[in-house]
Design a protein around this motif. Structure first.
Motif, PDB file in Angstrom:
ATOM      1  N   ALA A  62       0.835  -1.207   0.000  1.00  0.00           N
ATOM      2  CA  ALA A  62       0.000   0.000   0.000  1.00  0.00           C
ATOM      3  C   ALA A  62       0.869   1.256   0.000  1.00  0.00           C
ATOM      4  O   ALA A  62       0.568   2.235  -0.712  1.00  0.00           O
ATOM      5  CB  ALA A  62      -0.925  -0.012   1.212  1.00  0.00           C
ATOM      6  N   GLU A  63       1.937   1.242   0.781  1.00  0.00           N
ATOM      7  CA  GLU A  63       2.877   2.371   0.824  1.00  0.00           C
ATOM      8  C   GLU A  63       3.464   2.635  -0.567  1.00  0.00           C
ATOM      9  O   GLU A  63       3.552   3.782  -1.020  1.00  0.00           O
ATOM     10  CB  GLU A  63       3.986   2.028   1.821  1.00  0.00           C
ATOM     11  N   HIS A  64       3.852   1.574  -1.244  1.00  0.00           N
ATOM     12  CA  HIS A  64       4.448   1.691  -2.578  1.00  0.00           C
ATOM     13  C   HIS A  64       3.413   2.210  -3.578  1.00  0.00           C
ATOM     14  O   HIS A  64       3.724   3.068  -4.420  1.00  0.00           O
ATOM     15  CB  HIS A  64       4.966   0.320  -3.014  1.00  0.00           C
ATOM     16  N   ALA A  65       2.192   1.700  -3.486  1.00  0.00           N
ATOM     17  CA  ALA A  65       1.127   2.137  -4.397  1.00  0.00           C
ATOM     18  C   ALA A  65       0.817   3.619  -4.205  1.00  0.00           C
ATOM     19  O   ALA A  65       0.637   4.355  -5.197  1.00  0.00           O
ATOM     20  CB  ALA A  65      -0.125   1.294  -4.171  1.00  0.00           C
ATOM     21  N   ARG A  66       0.767   4.060  -2.966  1.00  0.00           N
ATOM     22  CA  ARG A  66       0.501   5.482  -2.707  1.00  0.00           C
ATOM     23  C   ARG A  66       1.645   6.361  -3.202  1.00  0.00           C
ATOM     24  O   ARG A  66       1.426   7.406  -3.818  1.00  0.00           O
ATOM     25  CB  ARG A  66       0.259   5.717  -1.219  1.00  0.00           C
ATOM     26  N   ALA A  67       2.876   5.935  -2.920  1.00  0.00           N
ATOM     27  CA  ALA A  67       4.041   6.748  -3.274  1.00  0.00           C
ATOM     28  C   ALA A  67       4.146   6.972  -4.775  1.00  0.00           C
ATOM     29  O   ALA A  67       4.641   8.016  -5.219  1.00  0.00           O
ATOM     30  CB  ALA A  67       5.312   6.078  -2.754  1.00  0.00           C
ATOM     31  N   HIS A  68       3.677   6.006  -5.558  1.00  0.00           N
ATOM     32  CA  HIS A  68       3.821   6.095  -7.012  1.00  0.00           C
ATOM     33  C   HIS A  68       2.480   6.256  -7.735  1.00  0.00           C
ATOM     34  O   HIS A  68       2.441   6.166  -8.967  1.00  0.00           O
ATOM     35  CB  HIS A  68       4.554   4.853  -7.526  1.00  0.00           C
ATOM     36  N   GLU A  99      -7.719  -4.751   2.496  1.00  0.00           N
ATOM     37  CA  GLU A  99      -7.963  -3.760   3.541  1.00  0.00           C
ATOM     38  C   GLU A  99      -6.836  -2.733   3.626  1.00  0.00           C
ATOM     39  O   GLU A  99      -7.069  -1.578   3.979  1.00  0.00           O
ATOM     40  CB  GLU A  99      -8.149  -4.457   4.885  1.00  0.00           C
ATOM     41  N   ALA A 100      -5.600  -3.135   3.293  1.00  0.00           N
ATOM     42  CA  ALA A 100      -4.473  -2.217   3.406  1.00  0.00           C
ATOM     43  C   ALA A 100      -4.399  -1.218   2.267  1.00  0.00           C
ATOM     44  O   ALA A 100      -3.962  -0.078   2.445  1.00  0.00           O
ATOM     45  CB  ALA A 100      -3.164  -3.009   3.470  1.00  0.00           C
ATOM     46  N   LEU A 101      -4.839  -1.631   1.080  1.00  0.00           N
ATOM     47  CA  LEU A 101      -4.710  -0.771  -0.088  1.00  0.00           C
ATOM     48  C   LEU A 101      -5.762   0.335  -0.089  1.00  0.00           C
ATOM     49  O   LEU A 101      -6.899   0.117   0.313  1.00  0.00           O
ATOM     50  CB  LEU A 101      -4.843  -1.589  -1.366  1.00  0.00           C
ATOM     51  N   PRO A 102      -5.388   1.524  -0.561  1.00  0.00           N
ATOM     52  CA  PRO A 102      -6.387   2.592  -0.705  1.00  0.00           C
ATOM     53  C   PRO A 102      -7.490   2.154  -1.653  1.00  0.00           C
ATOM     54  O   PRO A 102      -7.239   1.404  -2.612  1.00  0.00           O
ATOM     55  CB  PRO A 102      -5.566   3.745  -1.299  1.00  0.00           C
ATOM     56  N   PRO A 103      -8.718   2.605  -1.457  1.00  0.00           N
ATOM     57  CA  PRO A 103      -9.842   2.183  -2.320  1.00  0.00           C
ATOM     58  C   PRO A 103      -9.618   2.474  -3.796  1.00  0.00           C
ATOM     59  O   PRO A 103     -10.143   1.764  -4.655  1.00  0.00           O
ATOM     60  CB  PRO A 103     -11.025   3.001  -1.770  1.00  0.00           C
ATOM     61  N   ALA A 104      -8.830   3.501  -4.096  1.00  0.00           N
ATOM     62  CA  ALA A 104      -8.618   3.875  -5.492  1.00  0.00           C
ATOM     63  C   ALA A 104      -7.657   2.944  -6.225  1.00  0.00           C
ATOM     64  O   ALA A 104      -7.550   3.003  -7.454  1.00  0.00           O
ATOM     65  CB  ALA A 104      -8.083   5.305  -5.573  1.00  0.00           C
ATOM     66  N   VAL A 105      -6.961   2.084  -5.484  1.00  0.00           N
ATOM     67  CA  VAL A 105      -5.978   1.188  -6.103  1.00  0.00           C
ATOM     68  C   VAL A 105      -6.632  -0.163  -6.391  1.00  0.00           C
ATOM     69  O   VAL A 105      -7.096  -0.845  -5.479  1.00  0.00           O
ATOM     70  CB  VAL A 105      -4.755   0.984  -5.185  1.00  0.00           C
ATOM     71  N   GLY A 106      -6.683  -0.519  -7.659  1.00  0.00           N
ATOM     72  CA  GLY A 106      -7.223  -1.821  -8.015  1.00  0.00           C
ATOM     73  C   GLY A 106      -6.294  -2.939  -7.577  1.00  0.00           C
ATOM     74  O   GLY A 106      -5.066  -2.813  -7.650  1.00  0.00           O
ATOM     75  N   VAL A 306      10.972  -6.574   4.858  1.00  0.00           N
ATOM     76  CA  VAL A 306       9.804  -5.683   4.901  1.00  0.00           C
ATOM     77  C   VAL A 306       9.638  -4.994   6.257  1.00  0.00           C
ATOM     78  O   VAL A 306       8.986  -3.949   6.341  1.00  0.00           O
ATOM     79  CB  VAL A 306       8.501  -6.429   4.550  1.00  0.00           C
ATOM     80  N   ALA A 307      10.237  -5.549   7.303  1.00  0.00           N
ATOM     81  CA  ALA A 307      10.110  -4.917   8.614  1.00  0.00           C
ATOM     82  C   ALA A 307      10.875  -3.603   8.681  1.00  0.00           C
ATOM     83  O   ALA A 307      10.498  -2.698   9.440  1.00  0.00           O
ATOM     84  CB  ALA A 307      10.614  -5.868   9.703  1.00  0.00           C
ATOM     85  N   THR A 308      11.944  -3.482   7.896  1.00  0.00           N
ATOM     86  CA  THR A 308      12.824  -2.326   8.015  1.00  0.00           C
ATOM     87  C   THR A 308      13.041  -1.570   6.702  1.00  0.00           C
ATOM     88  O   THR A 308      13.683  -0.521   6.710  1.00  0.00           O
ATOM     89  CB  THR A 308      14.198  -2.773   8.550  1.00  0.00           C
ATOM     90  N   ALA A 309      12.559  -2.090   5.602  1.00  0.00           N
ATOM     91  CA  ALA A 309      12.834  -1.455   4.311  1.00  0.00           C
ATOM     92  C   ALA A 309      11.579  -1.392   3.458  1.00  0.00           C
ATOM     93  O   ALA A 309      10.745  -2.299   3.476  1.00  0.00           O
ATOM     94  CB  ALA A 309      13.941  -2.213   3.565  1.00  0.00           C
ATOM     95  N   SER A 310      11.483  -0.330   2.697  1.00  0.00           N
ATOM     96  CA  SER A 310      10.371  -0.177   1.753  1.00  0.00           C
ATOM     97  C   SER A 310      10.729  -0.845   0.432  1.00  0.00           C
ATOM     98  O   SER A 310      11.897  -1.178   0.166  1.00  0.00           O
ATOM     99  CB  SER A 310      10.101   1.309   1.511  1.00  0.00           C
ATOM    100  N   PHE A 311       9.732  -1.011  -0.422  1.00  0.00           N
ATOM    101  CA  PHE A 311      10.018  -1.538  -1.754  1.00  0.00           C
ATOM    102  C   PHE A 311      10.799  -0.517  -2.588  1.00  0.00           C
ATOM    103  O   PHE A 311      11.530  -0.895  -3.500  1.00  0.00           O
ATOM    104  CB  PHE A 311       8.725  -1.943  -2.453  1.00  0.00           C
ATOM    105  N   ASP A 312      10.672   0.757  -2.267  1.00  0.00           N
ATOM    106  CA  ASP A 312      11.486   1.758  -2.949  1.00  0.00           C
ATOM    107  C   ASP A 312      12.974   1.523  -2.701  1.00  0.00           C
ATOM    108  O   ASP A 312      13.800   1.795  -3.582  1.00  0.00           O
ATOM    109  CB  ASP A 312      11.102   3.163  -2.477  1.00  0.00           C
ATOM    110  N   ALA A 313      13.318   1.024  -1.525  1.00  0.00           N
ATOM    111  CA  ALA A 313      14.725   0.720  -1.245  1.00  0.00           C
ATOM    112  C   ALA A 313      15.245  -0.351  -2.188  1.00  0.00           C
ATOM    113  O   ALA A 313      16.398  -0.301  -2.637  1.00  0.00           O
ATOM    114  CB  ALA A 313      14.887   0.273   0.208  1.00  0.00           C
TER     115      ALA A 313
END
Length: 396
Positions: A62-68, A99-106, A306-313
């Motif tokens: 969800a973090e990655h989807a929002r960031a991009h 549940e984690a993903l924003p509603p706008a993200v398919g 995943v506990a300490t790094a984002s997918f952007d990393a």
């Protein structure tokens, strides 16, 4: 990496996420890239991804989807054999992702299974949650059971076919994702295709067995001009292409046709589109695609969790960037090749050679060249026919 960014390159966000929900399997397929390959890291993995980690992975996606500002993401519940995780855990994972993903993200969730455990309860669950199901099936009984056996040597064809029938012939057809078949040139190509076609799959994926220059795939001797895999696939292509009506989709054939006609595809192993897939192991480690396990121990590792790094990393790692550079990352021989835009250098894992890494053509180079040339010839004949009488199959 900094030098690449200075030259104007920017990473492409991941869109496809593979969750290793269970790390073990109930089959012992002799060509398996998880258990029969150079990397035996599965032995130290937890059997099941914990619920806490599932939640954390969902948050990271969800973090990655929002960031991009991603409009949609694809998540595959994978293994090993994912159904070993059990009905409740699979349902929990699919629900946690939504549940984690924003509603706008398919969100498209799928599961790839050998079918051994696919029962009515699984199907009801997947239908309720909208999870699509792909089944691995290598053709008729002789073809399938040549490789896809249980640990005691018994074949798995009957159980796999029963699973496919539940998907194809009943109320669950809408979640039938398709069939995945690993090519063995010893199996009759047309008979194999028609055995798969009998189940009316919406799509078929034909996969080349994973191998490389150091550990070549069966029948693909280093330096040999023979093309056993192209010969096999060409026979299937002609059967598929010459059908009077569209019988099913074959992803690799459709991708080659699309690329030859000037399009782009997001299919690993063909074309020059950037790799946009990432794997999360059952212990939460962020890794590259599983097929790299056939190269050497640790080939998939990123050192991230995943506990300490984002997918952007992960996107900023040189090993990941190398798979997003397209033509710039091709070996010198590939850069001069007339079919490089279609072939794309082949699957990244198939380029490996001890001593030179992945800076090589695919070990399947002769097969890919011949297959692409054959498809191009068939398309050119259709284009000529279009000019002559206005009829063609190119638009199929």
């Amino acid at each position: 990496m900094d030098a690449l960014i200075e030259k104007g390159w920017s990473p492409h966000p991941f869109r496809n996420f593979v969750l290793k929900i269970h790390s073990r399997c109930d089959l012992a397929c002799d060509y398996c890239y998880m258990y029969q390959a150079a990397d035996q890291g599965w032995r130290s993995q937890p059997r099941v991804m914990s619920r806490a980690l599932v939640r954390r992975v969902a948050e990271r996606i969800a973090e990655h989807a929002r960031a991009h500002a991603l409009p949609h993401v694809n998540v595959v519940l994978h293994g090993g054999e994912p159904l070993l995780a059990g009905h409740r855990h699979l349902g929990f994972a699919a629900t946690a992702l939504r549940e984690a993903l924003p509603p706008a993200v398919g969100l498209r969730v799928s599961v790839q299974t050998n079918g051994m455990l696919l029962d009515e309860e699984h199907l009801r669950l997947f239908a309720r949650l909208g999870v699509r199901v792909g089944v691995s099936l290598d053709g008729d009984q002789d073809a399938h059971d040549r490789h896809r056996r249980r640990a005691d040597g018994r074949g798995s064809h009957a159980r796999a076919v029963a699973a496919v029938r539940r998907l194809a012939e009943g109320p669950y057809r809408e979640i039938f994702g398709g069939l995945l078949c690993t090519v063995d040139p010893r199996n009759d190509p047309v008979r194999t295709y028609e055995a798969l076609l009998a189940h009316r799959p919406p799509a078929i994926d034909f996969l080349l067995p994973h191998g490389n220059w150091t550990a070549p795939p069966p029948g693909r001797a280093s330096g040999s001009p023979a093309t056993p895999y192209a010969d096999w696939l060409i026979a299937v292509f002609d059967r598929w292409y010459d059908a009077p009506v569209r019988e099913t989709g074959v992803r690799s054939f459709e991708a080659i046709v699309h690329l030859l006609l000037g399009g782009t595809v997001a299919l690993e192993g063909l074309g020059l589109s950037p790799m946009r897939c990432v794997v999360v192991e059952t212990d939460g480690a962020i890794e590259q695609g599983d097929a790299l396990k056939t190269a050497y121990p640790g080939a998939t590792a990123t050192g991230l969790h995943v506990a300490t790094a984002s997918f952007d990393a992960a996107l900023r790692l040189p090993a990941v960037a190398a798979r997003q550079l397209g033509a710039a990352a091709l070996a010198a021989d590939c850069a001069r090749c007339p079919v490089r835009r279609v072939c794309g250098g082949g699957h990244y894992a198939h380029r490996y050679r001890a001593g030179s890494g992945f800076a090589n053509p695919s070990v399947y180079c002769p097969d890919l060249y011949r297959l692409i040339g054959h498809v191009r010839h068939r398309l050119a004949a259709d284009v000529a026919g279009l000019r002559a009488d206005g009829r063609t199959r190119v638009s199929r």
